[in-house]
Design a protein around this motif. Structure first.
Motif, PDB file in Angstrom:
ATOM      1  N   SER A  50       8.018   5.205  -9.114  1.00  0.00           N
ATOM      2  CA  SER A  50       9.276   4.868  -8.448  1.00  0.00           C
ATOM      3  C   SER A  50       9.201   3.448  -7.885  1.00  0.00           C
ATOM      4  O   SER A  50       8.118   2.875  -7.732  1.00  0.00           O
ATOM      5  CB  SER A  50       9.560   5.862  -7.320  1.00  0.00           C
ATOM      6  OG  SER A  50       8.649   5.652  -6.254  1.00  0.00           O
ATOM      7  N   LYS A  51      10.336   2.893  -7.605  1.00  0.00           N
ATOM      8  CA  LYS A  51      10.413   1.531  -7.074  1.00  0.00           C
ATOM      9  C   LYS A  51       9.710   1.443  -5.723  1.00  0.00           C
ATOM     10  O   LYS A  51       9.029   0.461  -5.427  1.00  0.00           O
ATOM     11  CB  LYS A  51      11.890   1.142  -6.943  1.00  0.00           C
ATOM     12  CG  LYS A  51      12.147  -0.280  -6.626  1.00  0.00           C
ATOM     13  CD  LYS A  51      12.123  -1.095  -7.880  1.00  0.00           C
ATOM     14  CE  LYS A  51      12.814  -2.406  -7.635  1.00  0.00           C
ATOM     15  NZ  LYS A  51      13.028  -3.150  -8.849  1.00  0.00           N
ATOM     16  N   ALA A  52       9.852   2.474  -4.893  1.00  0.00           N
ATOM     17  CA  ALA A  52       9.224   2.473  -3.573  1.00  0.00           C
ATOM     18  C   ALA A  52       7.696   2.478  -3.694  1.00  0.00           C
ATOM     19  O   ALA A  52       7.009   1.765  -2.947  1.00  0.00           O
ATOM     20  CB  ALA A  52       9.695   3.678  -2.774  1.00  0.00           C
ATOM     21  N   GLU A  53       7.171   3.270  -4.637  1.00  0.00           N
ATOM     22  CA  GLU A  53       5.722   3.304  -4.831  1.00  0.00           C
ATOM     23  C   GLU A  53       5.203   1.954  -5.311  1.00  0.00           C
ATOM     24  O   GLU A  53       4.149   1.488  -4.876  1.00  0.00           O
ATOM     25  CB  GLU A  53       5.351   4.380  -5.854  1.00  0.00           C
ATOM     26  CG  GLU A  53       5.524   5.797  -5.356  1.00  0.00           C
ATOM     27  CD  GLU A  53       5.295   6.812  -6.459  1.00  0.00           C
ATOM     28  OE1 GLU A  53       5.267   6.420  -7.644  1.00  0.00           O
ATOM     29  OE2 GLU A  53       5.142   7.993  -6.138  1.00  0.00           O
ATOM     30  N   LEU A  54       5.956   1.325  -6.206  1.00  0.00           N
ATOM     31  CA  LEU A  54       5.569   0.017  -6.716  1.00  0.00           C
ATOM     32  C   LEU A  54       5.548  -1.019  -5.597  1.00  0.00           C
ATOM     33  O   LEU A  54       4.590  -1.785  -5.463  1.00  0.00           O
ATOM     34  CB  LEU A  54       6.528  -0.417  -7.823  1.00  0.00           C
ATOM     35  CG  LEU A  54       6.331  -1.814  -8.388  1.00  0.00           C
ATOM     36  CD1 LEU A  54       4.976  -1.918  -9.077  1.00  0.00           C
ATOM     37  CD2 LEU A  54       7.432  -2.168  -9.353  1.00  0.00           C
TER      38      LEU A  54
END
Length: 68
Positions: A50-54
């Motif tokens: 996900s974008k948040a994890e990245l």
């Protein structure tokens, strides 16, 4: 044997390409396995980050570099 000798004797010798140093056929395989290869435990197939994890991973890496 030269060409003149071959013409006189009528003998034709085959060329030994193995002794001439012909290139070896490649194996088409990697030299080693990558630690994060696709399909491994660290990088399973069809895993979508996900974008948040990245962003969290990038920020942690930036902080680690800044701390040095």
């Amino acid at each position: 044997m030269s060409q003149a000798e071959t013409a006189q004797t009528g003998k034709v010798t085959a060329m030994d390409y193995k002794a001439a140093g012909a290139p070896k056929i490649g194996k088409n395989a990697p030299r080693h396995a990558e630690h994060n290869a696709r399909g491994s435990e660290k990088n399973p197939y069809r895993k979508a980050e996900s974008k948040a994890e990245l962003l969290a991973r990038m920020k942690a890496a930036a902080e680690a570099r800044k701390g040095k």
